[in-house]
Design an enzyme around this catalytic site. Sequence first.
Site, PDB file in Angstrom:
ATOM      1  N   CYS A   1      27.829 -26.809 -11.104  1.00  0.00           N
ATOM      2  CA  CYS A   1      27.962 -27.650  -9.919  1.00  0.00           C
ATOM      3  C   CYS A   1      29.308 -28.365  -9.935  1.00  0.00           C
ATOM      4  O   CYS A   1      30.347 -27.744  -9.804  1.00  0.00           O
ATOM      5  CB  CYS A   1      26.778 -28.618  -9.842  1.00  0.00           C
ATOM      6  SG  CYS A   1      26.607 -29.386  -8.213  1.00  0.00           S
TER       7      CYS A   1
ATOM      8  N   HIS B   1      21.783 -25.186 -10.667  1.00  0.00           N
ATOM      9  CA  HIS B   1      21.631 -25.965 -11.897  1.00  0.00           C
ATOM     10  C   HIS B   1      20.684 -25.284 -12.895  1.00  0.00           C
ATOM     11  O   HIS B   1      19.471 -25.450 -12.791  1.00  0.00           O
ATOM     12  CB  HIS B   1      21.066 -27.349 -11.565  1.00  0.00           C
ATOM     13  CG  HIS B   1      22.050 -28.256 -10.919  1.00  0.00           C
ATOM     14  ND1 HIS B   1      22.801 -29.168 -11.624  1.00  0.00           N
ATOM     15  CD2 HIS B   1      22.411 -28.404  -9.630  1.00  0.00           C
ATOM     16  CE1 HIS B   1      23.590 -29.832 -10.806  1.00  0.00           C
ATOM     17  NE2 HIS B   1      23.371 -29.388  -9.576  1.00  0.00           N
TER      18      HIS B   1
ATOM     19  N   GLU C   1      20.259 -26.132 -16.015  1.00  0.00           N
ATOM     20  CA  GLU C   1      19.662 -27.161 -16.873  1.00  0.00           C
ATOM     21  C   GLU C   1      18.485 -27.845 -16.178  1.00  0.00           C
ATOM     22  O   GLU C   1      17.709 -28.537 -16.837  1.00  0.00           O
ATOM     23  CB  GLU C   1      20.718 -28.192 -17.296  1.00  0.00           C
ATOM     24  CG  GLU C   1      21.030 -29.286 -16.295  1.00  0.00           C
ATOM     25  CD  GLU C   1      21.763 -28.824 -15.041  1.00  0.00           C
ATOM     26  OE1 GLU C   1      22.218 -27.670 -15.014  1.00  0.00           O
ATOM     27  OE2 GLU C   1      21.862 -29.612 -14.090  1.00  0.00           O
TER      28      GLU C   1
END
Lengths: 996, 275
Positions: free
Chosen positions: B105, B235, B237
């Site tokens: 990002c 994302h 994570e």
Amino acid sequence: MPSRIEVALKDSVRDARGERIKREIEHFLHIPVAAVRTIDVYTVDANLSTEELQLAASGPFSDPVIQDWSINRTLAAGFDYAVEVGFRPGVTDNVGRTGREAVEYITGRAFAGGEGVYYAVQYLISGTLSADQVESIATGLLCNTLIQRYTVLSVADFLTCTGFSAQVPKVTGETKAVVKEIDLEVSDVELMKISKDGVLALTLDEMQIIQAHYRDPKILAERQKFGLGAKPTDVELECLAQTWSEHCKHKIFAGTVQYEDENGVKQEIKSLFKSFIQRTTKDVRERMGDKDFCLSVFKDNAGVIKFNEQHSLVFKVETHNSPSALDPYGGALTGIVGVNRDPFGTGQGSKLIFNTDVFCFADPFYTKPLPSRLLHPRRIYEGVVEGVEHGGNKSGIPTVNGSLVFDERFCGKPLVFCGTAGLMPAVVNNQPGHDKYIKPGDLIVMTGGRIGKDGIHGATFSSEELNENSPVTAVQIGDPITQKRMFDFLIRARDKGLYRFITDNGAGGLSSSIGEMAGECGGCRMDLSKAPLKYPGLNPWEILISEAQERMSLAVPPEQIDEFLAMAVRFGVEATVLGEFTDNGVFHMLYGEQTVAWLPMDFMHEGLPPMQLPAKWTPPHHAEPMLDEKKSYTDDLKRLLASLNICSKESVVRRYDHEVQGGSVIKPFSGVANDGPSDAAVVRPILDSFEGVVTAHGICPRYSDIDTYHMTANAVDEALRNYVAVGGSLELVAGLDNFCWCDPVQSDKTPDGAYKMAQLVRSNQALYDVCMDYNLPLISGKDSMKNDFYDGTTKISIPPTLLFSVIGKIDDARKAVTMDVKRPGDIVYLLGKTADELGGSEYLALSGAIGNKIPKVDTVKAYKRYQAYHEAVNRGTVASCHDLSDGGLAVAAAESAFAGGFGMNIDLSLMLWKGDAAGKSDCTLLFSESASRHLVTVHPEQRDAFEAVMSGNCFESIGVVTEGQELLITGLNGTSVVAAGLSDLKEAWQQTLRDL
Amino acid sequence: MKQTRAIVITGNGTNCEMEAAHACRLGGFDDTVIAHIAEILSGEISLDDFHFLNLTGGFLDGDDLGSAKAQANRLKNAVVAGSNEKLVEQFTRFIADGKLILGVCNGFQLMVKMGMLPGFDGGYLNQTVTLTHNDCGRFQDRWTYLKVDAASPSIFTRGIDKGIYLPVRHGEGKFLCDSNATLQRIENGHLAVLRYCDVDYAEATMEFPANPNGSTNAIAALCDPTGRLMGLMPHPEAFVHYTQHPRWTRENLPEEGDGLVLYKNAAEYVRRNLV
């Protein structure tokens, strides 16, 4: 000579910002335009070489792939009108500040005093437009003239003067440090003039108390020692006005109320806060005994409860209504970054784990004329939504729960509730994390942003109604990045034990934060000349009360100050020692050597006698609408789903990052297409644990038109039933109350004050009654009591509104339940009974009616049922659960069905009824908003287990989940009363706000 | 045996450091450090001591000059205290040492604006692509299906069958190239690791909201020709456990989320090649 750097998108690149502006011009202002393109303008007012300017323009200021840049040469071409919008002097300019830092990195030199970078945007508009139309585009959409300036040039003028000239919105002035004395030995009329002209918001009684203080010979003798005369200085008077403001002192909640009910029974209530709110917590905690989980209530910036042995939870909800009415973007942005500082400044400091927000607006499609100075509800909506978006997203805090509530009266003042929760270690540096103290001799330290004129009189201004002359300086613009940097630094300083006490600089600025801190140890001595300023020209009183954002106040032990300041420098955070805490009982302000304020602490904090407030309750009576029996309620259901209060808010919610920090378990949307409305949020703040935090809220201002007692009872119940629905535990859950009222103080301006005050009393009574029955301690809250607009002729008062928020725990987040139906064949249960309670409902509101039959909460039965339901969740017997609120059963069933992507068959004749059978009809069964109900689905193989756990409670199976894509509801006489395709229902629900 | 070490840089508006570090630990790194940029600029922490660098999500400097622009400028110009070294030299040395960088990002935005990606011909400080405002003009938080290019050199996506499902949360995610030639080199080199696609991971899509930003060729992720540097807008994570999936209450999902594979692959690569 200032230089203009212009940065424009290359012709081949789509200008999304320009396209959005074009859409908004057409949508809001109904002016067709052919195209809008935008140019970023950086006005650099600093001593830079041409090469350095070129490095800045080609480096950080532009993107070589998509943009062109120029220096002192215009890039605009192919337009009919150009509008350039920049900030007024002194308004926070975040882009300008970042631009300045970027230039400093390039040159390796810090800017000299007075040098700066200023940001503006140029809008290039094409189309057949009149000058008047462009003017209204500029003032109606592009520019908020309170905080921004604009220049319009037609293409002809633009060519004549070769574009815009460089404009430097620098605040000029020099520090004269003027301290004035104010003569209070004047008539009462003059006293009130002093209060009004100075936006002090002090009443005549209060002015007379101050007058008397300065007549006291003992005080005068002490003052003489410090070179002060018999008249108060402006610093003192301003400081008292802040400290005694409704916003800071909560005079209405602390006042003595003479309450008379509808039967003429009279009662004196000494402090609503103590009698109801504080007592609720005290009584609930006593009853909980060993199971009491409250750690710090009401005394700090936010409430603190236990989460587990290692961690505590912190929660606070604030409002930022008045600034949001004037500058929706800046006001709301400040609202969210402001409430972030509350949990951060609680105890020794907490890490922020989620935000919540609830907005109350008027209809964004409002078409009637508005009083002057009021912004159109649509602009307020846009600005507030964007302000909270930027504040929350940029701060890296997920926005996990919220709602939008609509009522025409909120055009008088929008309500902007922002909440933030934090997580702190149970023990920090061998001390409970929620405890803190100050020792005399500790240093007063301010960290974060600098002080400007922004936000001056915010506290006193919000203590008055909005009027034509509301001060511009009351608006601030937050800067989430400066604050984030400060938090990154302070949380590390906390863990190193570098400070003893921390608090937020909010309303009232240093006067409030240092005033309250001085109360901890019994005094302070502070030199206002040491405070870092954004620009020269502030007088001492302005420094003291400025509400400039992103600042925390700390008490740092002298032996830690060197390490504290050195660490601040490394982290790029400004930290300044302003003085020291004492125990001599005096709030002592200096400017250099000169004493500018000398106020005994006991006078500041205890000098105010309670307000006397009359309250008389006369129940209103509304016309009782005649409800014709209809053969089909399908169209009514679609209209309800499309109504503003019920429809999907996805276009807003998707703009908020609800997943950052990685702990999201129940998101705002559930279901097969990720678009069903979740009841509550579940978050795992500790990523290697499955313990979850659950938060939810209730708000129902419509019911205030009938009775605020039941409005409040329903709001508390709604919050708890949302919380329970997803699996929140009743063993560990606490409440927060946010009262937003219209002015309830009887006066010429408010002839119905006694009624509004009675509404407040009744709301407090319900809060106590319901929270006691629900074992809900109140841990924090806030009141905002002057939510009226008055311009001398038109008065608009908001409906009395209570936002009730809950925070609690789910032991294992993997057991959480969502609202979407899961599979065909599942049994549909309705938990709780339904009654003839359409009063104040969304259904009656469709036809403009209010009615009288307000939903009443049966707390004892509801609590027992919530406990049983929670056990059913724990045992894994629940497939889905959705709370029934606005629009009743029909709306809940539709939402659960279309979220899950399966149909539902329901038979109204199977529903449990409460009360007079005469009121039982298809209409009331479908749309009544009776409290404490849940719509639950259960897999057939779990049927026995579920029913066994729920036995002894009111619940009934009323239908089944089906493979078909339809909601089919059978009425009392066996015929179909609702038959609709899920896609039609969903479309009705989604289309209303989709394009906003 | 030497430890595998990951570092996550935070500060000035980075927001996802905690969950990125969590993903590194779950992925198998022996040691993961969250380092504030101030601690790197002060010389307390050096990139040289790590194998895997995470530039993760957030709003560096508030996106004030365009996303990540101010940080790119800071990294290029700032000097590490107590040395004559600019911070950027630590980065180029890190790359030259054959180590791994993952930009997510805001971190992806930073990588392209510093010129680290696509990194043609070993040039890691030359910007040729960018990420800019979404076509819809708004920040978007929504989940996206991402089709993997199995022929990509990326070491992070090894073993992914058809694709992965991850959330995007950005206002500036639209991928653009400075020229058609750049785009062709990216495509020919299979450097467009992930693309926004339909729910079956069959076809890349330009349709909103499946493609949330209007990226050229639906490109959601990019790697350099070595495959050791990768950036992506979604994302990873944010999906390392099933409870993070938006429909976990209605679908039978494995314990691990789709994003974890990137961190596992990184840890595996480091263990085999760098310690």
